[in-house]
Design an enzyme around this catalytic site. Sequence first.
Site, PDB file in Angstrom:
ATOM      1  N   SER A  80       0.705  -1.306  -0.123  1.00 47.49           N
ATOM      2  CA  SER A  80       0.043   0.128   0.075  1.00 47.49           C
ATOM      3  C   SER A  80       0.740   1.284   0.027  1.00 47.49           C
ATOM      4  O   SER A  80       2.123   0.995   0.382  1.00 47.49           O
ATOM      5  CB  SER A  80      -1.004   0.011   1.367  1.00 47.49           C
ATOM      6  OG  SER A  80      -0.218   0.362   2.423  1.00 47.49           O
ATOM      7  N   ASP A  81       0.423   2.245  -0.272  1.00 48.43           N
ATOM      8  CA  ASP A  81       0.957   3.539  -0.096  1.00 48.43           C
ATOM      9  C   ASP A  81       0.809   3.823   1.298  1.00 48.43           C
ATOM     10  O   ASP A  81       0.208   3.272   2.128  1.00 48.43           O
ATOM     11  CB  ASP A  81       0.383   4.581  -0.891  1.00 48.43           C
ATOM     12  CG  ASP A  81       1.548   5.809  -1.298  1.00 48.43           C
ATOM     13  OD1 ASP A  81       1.502   6.597  -1.983  1.00 48.43           O
ATOM     14  OD2 ASP A  81       2.514   5.845  -0.142  1.00 48.43           O
TER      15      ASP A  81
END
Length: 733
Positions: free
Chosen positions: A285-286
Amino acid sequence: MKRLISFLFCVAVFMLCAGAERETKNQKEMNRFIENLMKQMTLEEKIGQLSQCSGEFATGPDNHRISRTEEISQGLIGSMLNVSGAEKTRQMQEAAMQSRLKIPLIFGQDVIHGFRTGFPIPLAEAASFDLKAIEQSARCAAIEASAAGLHWTFAPMVDISWDARWGRVLEGAGEDPYYGSLVAQARVRGFQGNDLSANNTIMACVKHFAAYGAPAAGKDYNSVDMSMGHFANFYMPPYQAALEAGAATFMSAFNDFNNQPSTGNSFLLRHLLKGEWGFKGFVVSDWGSVQEMISHRYARDEREAALKGITAGLDMEMVSECYRHNLAQLVADGTIDEELIDDAVRRILVKKYELGLFEDPFRYCDVEREKKITHSQPLRDASRHMAERSIVLLKNEQNILPLSPNIKSVALIGPLSKSQKDMCGAWSCADPSRVITLYEAMQQRGVTINYSEGYDLESDKIVDLPHTLAQVNRSDVVVIAMGEEAWESGEMRSKADINIPAGQQQLVEEIVKTGKPVVVLMMCGRPVIFNTIREKAPAILCTWWLSSEAGPAICNVLWGDYNPSGKLPMTFPQHIGQIPLYYQYKSTGRPAGQDVWCTKYIDQSDQPAYPFGYGLSYTRFDYSNLRIEKSSEEGVYANVLVDVTNTGRYDGEEVVQFYVRDEYASITRPVKELRGFEKIALKRGETRTVKFPVTDKQLGFYDNQMNYVVEPGDFTFMVGPNSQEVQSVLFTL
Ligand code: GLC
C-alpha cells in the site's frame, strides 16, 4: 561451414533448454522451500510478513511505528522502510534472525533519482529522451542503494499527468503514455538488472497504481474520475509496460479509482493486475492508505479496511496497522479464508527468496562495499552525463549561447545558483553537501563571477537592484538562476498558480534593459509559467533540478562542451487557466481554429508556451524527404522514413519524433499521438535517414471495453522536432 552452423544451432538449443530446465529446477526448489516454511508459520507470523514499519524519518503522516526491534525479533514485522546504511540494516536483520523462523526483513526506500549521489529529477531525465542514460541512472541508484543495505526502491513512479499544478509531476516521465511506458521499462531494468539475487540490484516498485497523476483540480490525493477507455489509452500503458519489464512489486495509490480507493480496489489489484496481467509479485500500500479507506468513507473502521484491502489483493500494509490488528480475527470468525493471507505471504516470501535473503540475509550489509561505492566518481560522472542531456534549450536569440571561451566575467544572479539543497529537488536521498552548485562550477572554470542575490526567495522581492545592475554592467555576460525552491514541487506540493513569482520576472526585465547578453536558467520541478521572461530574455535553458552535478552540467551546456539535446516531456502552458493542457487532445465536433463556433477561450490563447517534445539545439536540423516504404517484415505494415540533416555550426543530437493520427475510428481519437522517436547524433553537415516501423503498436488503441484494436482506414503520419512542427504523409491500412 554449414555443418558448423547447424552444430552451433544445436548447442544453442541445448543451452536454451538446459537454461529453461535449470530455471524450472530453481523454481521448484524455491516453491518447495517456501511451502515448507509456510507450513511452519503461525497465523500471527504470516500477518507479520504483511506488515511494513517505517524507520528513522517519516514520508507521510502519523508515523505509526518507528523501528521496533522487539517486534522484528518476534517475526511480527516483514519489512522496513526509511532505514538505510549497511550497519543499521545489519542490526535490524540480526534482530530478524532472532525470530523463530529467521525470515529476513526487506528494506525499502524512495530511491527516486539516485541515492547518495543525486541524479536529475525523473521529469528532467525524461527530457533527455535518452533511454540508455535513463536506465543507467537507475542502475547507478541501485548500485549505491544496495550498497547501503536496501533491497527495494519505491520507484519508478509511472503516473502519467497532464496537470502541472500537481506537484508530483517531477517524479514521472511527463504526459505521454507511449514514452512513459518506455521510460518505465528502462527504469525497471536499471533497478532490477538481470538477477535480483545480485547484491547490486534492487526490486522496483511500480507506482502509484492507478491513475494517481490525474487528481481533480491538480490537487494531490484528490479524486480521480475517468472512463475506462480514457484510463486504458492514456494512463494504463506505463503500469502494464513496467510489469512486462519484470517489475517485482507494485504500490497502490492514495486516490480512488472508479469510486473505490485504489488500495481496496478489486478491479485494479485482483482483476486487472493479478488476473488479466498475471502479476506474480506483491502489492504494497502507499503510506497508511489501507487505514485511509476510513477517511475515504469506504471503510467504517480498521477491521473493514483490513477486510477490503486483503480481499482486493493488497498484500503488504505500509505503516498503518489494520492488518496487524484485524486479520487474525477475520480468519478466526470465518469472514476471510486464511488462503487469502497465504497468497499475500507467498508473494512476499518469493521476493525475499529471489533477493537471495534466505541464502544470506546480510548479503547487502557490507560496510566496506558501502564505503567503496558511495559517492564514487563513476556515479558522479553518470549523474553529470544524465544532467547534461536533461537540459532543454528553450530560446537562443542573437546566438548568445554557447558562451565564448573568451568570456572573462559573468554576472551570476540569484540565490538558486548557490543552493545545494534546492538542486537536489524533492524525494532526494542525495547528500546536499556534495552537490556542486552553479556558482562553484563557474569558479572551477576560472571565470570572474560578479555575484548578486538579485531577489529574495522567501519574500520574492527584488533586493538591492543597484548592486545587481552594477554587477551586470561590469560583466561580459549575465546568467540568471530563476525558478522554484525544492520544497515547491513534490508530494503535497500542488499549486493553484504555477507562475514564476513576479519579482523574479521583473528582475529579468530590468537586467535585459541593460542590453547585456542575458541567459536565464529555469530551475524547476514542473512546467512553470514565465511569460515575461519568455518574452524578454534572449536565451533560456530549462535546467530543472539536476542534483549532485548540477553546476558542472549547466556550465558544460552554457559553454557548449555539451550541445543541449533535451525535449520537453510535458507541455508548458501560457496560462494557468489552460490546464490540463496536453498535446494529444481530441478534435471535438468544433475543432479549434475554425470560425467563431469552435473550442477555444475568448480571453486567452489555447496554445502552449512550449509544446510537448520541444527543445532547441545550438545547431540546426532540417527534415526532408518524408516517405513511406512498404515492408515485407512480419507484423510491419510499412516503414516511415525521413532524412535529417545537421545544417548548423555545431555537432549535435536531435530527437526525431514520429506521431500518428487515426483519421477515423470507432471511438474519438487524439489529433496526434507519439508512436516513435529516435535520438540521433549528427556532425555538422551530416545527413541520416531515420526509419519508423509501422506496426499494431503504432496504429492501435483500446476500445471502451479495454480491448486493444487496430482498425483499417486512413492514418496521417507526422515527423518532426516536436509535437507541433511536423511534416505529414498519408497512409491507408
Ligand atoms: C509516500 C508516497 C509514496 C512513497 C511512500 C513511502 O506518501 O506517496 O510515493 O513511496 O509514501 O515513502
